[in-house]
Every structure is written in structure tokens, then in C-alpha cells.
Enzyme design. Structure first.
Site, PDB file in Angstrom:
ATOM      1  N   ASN A   9       0.864  -1.180   0.000  1.00 49.37           N
ATOM      2  CA  ASN A   9       0.000   0.000   0.000  1.00 49.37           C
ATOM      3  C   ASN A   9       0.900   1.229   0.000  1.00 49.37           C
ATOM      4  O   ASN A   9       1.445   1.599   1.033  1.00 49.37           O
ATOM      5  CB  ASN A   9      -0.911  -0.025   1.235  1.00 49.37           C
ATOM      6  N   LYS A  11       0.034   4.220  -0.351  1.00 47.36           N
ATOM      7  CA  LYS A  11      -0.657   5.430   0.138  1.00 47.36           C
ATOM      8  C   LYS A  11      -0.451   6.560  -0.880  1.00 47.36           C
ATOM      9  O   LYS A  11      -0.398   6.267  -2.078  1.00 47.36           O
ATOM     10  CB  LYS A  11      -0.185   5.776   1.546  1.00 47.36           C
ATOM     11  N   HIS A  93      -9.703   1.672   4.947  1.00 53.46           N
ATOM     12  CA  HIS A  93      -8.424   1.890   5.630  1.00 53.46           C
ATOM     13  C   HIS A  93      -8.616   2.926   6.739  1.00 53.46           C
ATOM     14  O   HIS A  93      -9.391   3.876   6.565  1.00 53.46           O
ATOM     15  CB  HIS A  93      -7.367   2.358   4.618  1.00 53.46           C
ATOM     16  N   GLU A 163      -5.603  -4.264  11.171  1.00 53.37           N
ATOM     17  CA  GLU A 163      -4.549  -3.247  11.095  1.00 53.37           C
ATOM     18  C   GLU A 163      -4.812  -2.202  12.184  1.00 53.37           C
ATOM     19  O   GLU A 163      -5.413  -1.151  11.922  1.00 53.37           O
ATOM     20  CB  GLU A 163      -4.563  -2.623   9.687  1.00 53.37           C
ATOM     21  N   SER A 212       3.365  -1.557  10.631  1.00 53.35           N
ATOM     22  CA  SER A 212       4.815  -1.617  10.832  1.00 53.35           C
ATOM     23  C   SER A 212       5.420  -2.971  10.441  1.00 53.35           C
ATOM     24  O   SER A 212       6.343  -3.456  11.099  1.00 53.35           O
ATOM     25  CB  SER A 212       5.184  -1.286  12.285  1.00 53.35           C
TER      26      SER A 212
HETATM   27  P1  13P Z   1       3.003   0.787   7.766  1.00 54.15           P
HETATM   28  O1  13P Z   1       3.451  -0.537   7.203  1.00 54.15           O
HETATM   29  O2  13P Z   1       3.798   1.943   7.295  1.00 54.15           O
HETATM   30  O3  13P Z   1       2.827   0.716   9.243  1.00 54.15           O
HETATM   31  O4  13P Z   1       1.532   1.050   7.171  1.00 54.15           O
HETATM   32  C1  13P Z   1       0.554   0.096   7.388  1.00 54.15           C
HETATM   33  C2  13P Z   1      -0.612   0.438   6.563  1.00 54.15           C
HETATM   34  O5  13P Z   1      -1.348   1.360   6.863  1.00 54.15           O
HETATM   35  C3  13P Z   1      -0.826  -0.371   5.354  1.00 54.15           C
HETATM   36  O6  13P Z   1      -2.126  -0.254   4.905  1.00 54.15           O
END
Ligand code: 13P
Length: 253
Positions: A9, A11, A93, A163, A212
Site C-alpha cells: 500500500n 498510500k 483503511h 490493522e 509496521s
Molecule cells: P506501515 O506498514 O507503514 O505501518 O503502514 C501500514 C498500513 O497502513 C498499510 O495499509
């Protein structure tokens, strides 16, 4: 046994098309070397088509979808995503719940629309703060809300990513969850699903962990986390780190 599913992801990263294509090309090279792991790359909307051109083995994912097309300025419909070759869509999300005020009922509409358009959906659930050892009831409420009136025959196209917000690397003071806790979360999610749609249908949903995830902890999540995949944020933006995550996941199976 299904392959372990790793979803990158990105983002709202990277900021340029050139960097997005470079990253996609580099990740595809890593993916090509490995077996037994299914990889999905979820870039920002404007980069979906150029990134798709860089991918052969890795599949294309989207980070969200609206629930319909038509007079909705700025929104993207599931049909539009499907026609671009998107196979997986992340829905609900925590960043969308927090920054865009997405509710369980909106998420439910999006889930139905994505599944009806023939794609798989990755529903994200998780509590904002860590409270004791038990998985908080909000996780069950999010699942029941998101899956309301979804026919159990479509469950096989659903993944649920546990998550927790406190574990996401960009949350101040974030710590990754432990595999023991993600195991408990996955048992809890299975129970909620079994109550809703029976044991058989519940078993067809793939449960993932996110928060993480790194090359340091992926092995223990694969072995002991009780999950069939992981949702990776920051660590998926670095070719070497993500390459290592894929290799470790494939060996740990
Ligand atoms: P990180 O792996 O940076 O913690 O992000 C997790 C996330 O939100 C994936 O959708």
C-alpha cells in the site's frame, strides 16, 4: 494451501510518475525471483495504468473505490477500476476512516460494489488504541457493519486486514503488533465471521495483518501470526526492504 498475500500500500506516495514507475519496475524484478507468495501493488489512482504496464507477475491493487459511477465529482467507480485491470481494492483503511470520516455504512456500500464488479476487496479493521489483551469489540462491529447483507458466496473474494491504528508506522509512538496478538485477532475475526455466515464461509475469507510490517518481523507473522498475508505501508516504498520481505515470507511458508 493459498499463497501468502503481500500487499504494497503505497498510500499517497511517491510524488512523481517517474518515481512511481521506477519503484514498480524495481519491485517487479524482486517479485519475479520468488515463488509461493502473491504480490499486489496498490499505487495512487493517477499511477494505476503506468504502474500496471511495469507489472507482469505482481497484481494491481487500488487503495479505495467509490460505490458507484455517475454524478459524483472526484470519485472513482469500481467498474472504472476493474476496466484498468485492478484485481484487489483496499476498503475502509483507517486513514480514510479518520481523515475522510468514512462510516461502516459507506464502507458496506463500497464492499458490495467492489465485489459485484468482480474484484477482491481488502477490508481494513482495527482499534485506534491498545486496550489490554483482548481484541476490542469495535473490531467485530466494523466487520459486521462492512459485511452487512453481503451474500456468503462472495466471501471467498474478501480479505480482512487486522490493522490496529496504534501499530501503523506513521502513528506517533507506533509499535508493531506481536504475532501472538495477531493470532488472537485472526481467531476473533473467524468467530465473528462464523457467527454471521457459518464456519465454511468464514473459512474462505483470508485474514491479513498490517502495521509496521518490516523485514525484521515478517517471518514471525508468517509462522506464528495466524494470518494468510500482510498489508505493508512504508516498507513497500523501498525496493530492497520489500524484496527482503518477499524473500523471507516465501521461505517462512
Ligand atoms: P506501515 O506498514 O507503514 O505501518 O503502514 C501500514 C498500513 O497502513 C498499510 O495499509
Amino acid at each position: 494451501m493459498k499463497h501468502f498475500l503481500l500487499i504494497a500500500n503505497w498510500k499517497s506516495n511517491p510524488q512523481s510518475l517517474e518515481n512511481a514507475c521506477m519503484l514498480a519496475r524495481a519491485l517487479e524484478r524482486e517479485v519475479k525471483k520468488i515463488r509461493g507468495v502473491e504480490i499486489v501493488i496498490a499505487p495512487p489512482y493517477p499511477f494505476l495504468v503506468p504502474v500496471r504496464r511495469e507489472l507482469k507477475k505482481a497484481k494491481l491493487g487500488a487503495q479505495d473505490s467509490f460505490w458507484t459511477g455517475g454524478p459524483y465529482t472526484g470519485d472513482i467507480s469500481p467498474e472504472q477500476l476493474a476496466t484498468l485491470g485492478v484485481k484487489y481494492v483496499i476498503i475502509g483503511h483507517s486513514e480514510r476512516r479518520i481523515y475522510h470520516g468514512e462510516t461502516d455504512s459507506l464502507i458496506n456500500k463500497k464492499m458490495k460494489a467492489v465485489l459485484e464488479a468482480g474484484m477482491s476487496s481488502i477490508l481494513c479493521v482495527g482499534e485506534r488504541e491498545r486496550i489490554g489483551r483482548d481484541i476490542p469489540a469495535i473490531v467485530g462491529e466494523q466487520i459486521r457493519g462492512a459485511l452487512r447483507e453481503i451474500p456468503p458466496r462472495l466471501y471467498r473474494n474478501i480479505c480482512i486486514a487486522y490493522e490496529p491504528v496504534w501499530a501503523i508506522s506513521t502513528t506517533p509512538g507506533a509499535v508493531p503488533d506481536t504475532p501472538e496478538n495477531s493470532f488472537r485477532a485472526s481467531m476473533y475475526i473467524r468467530r465473528v465471521l462464523a457467527d454471521m455466515a457459518g464456519k465454511k464461509n468464514s473459512g474462505s475469507v483470508r485474514i491479513l495483518y498490517g502495521g509496521s510490517v518490516s523485514q525484521m518481523n515478517i517471518g514471525s507473522f508468517v509462522r506464528d501470526g495466524g494470518v494468510g498475508g500482510a498489508l505493508v505501508g512504508s516498507a513497500s516504498l523501498n525496493r530492497k526492504t520489500f524484496g527482503e520481505i518477499i524473500r523471507i515470507a516465501s521461505r517462512a511458508r
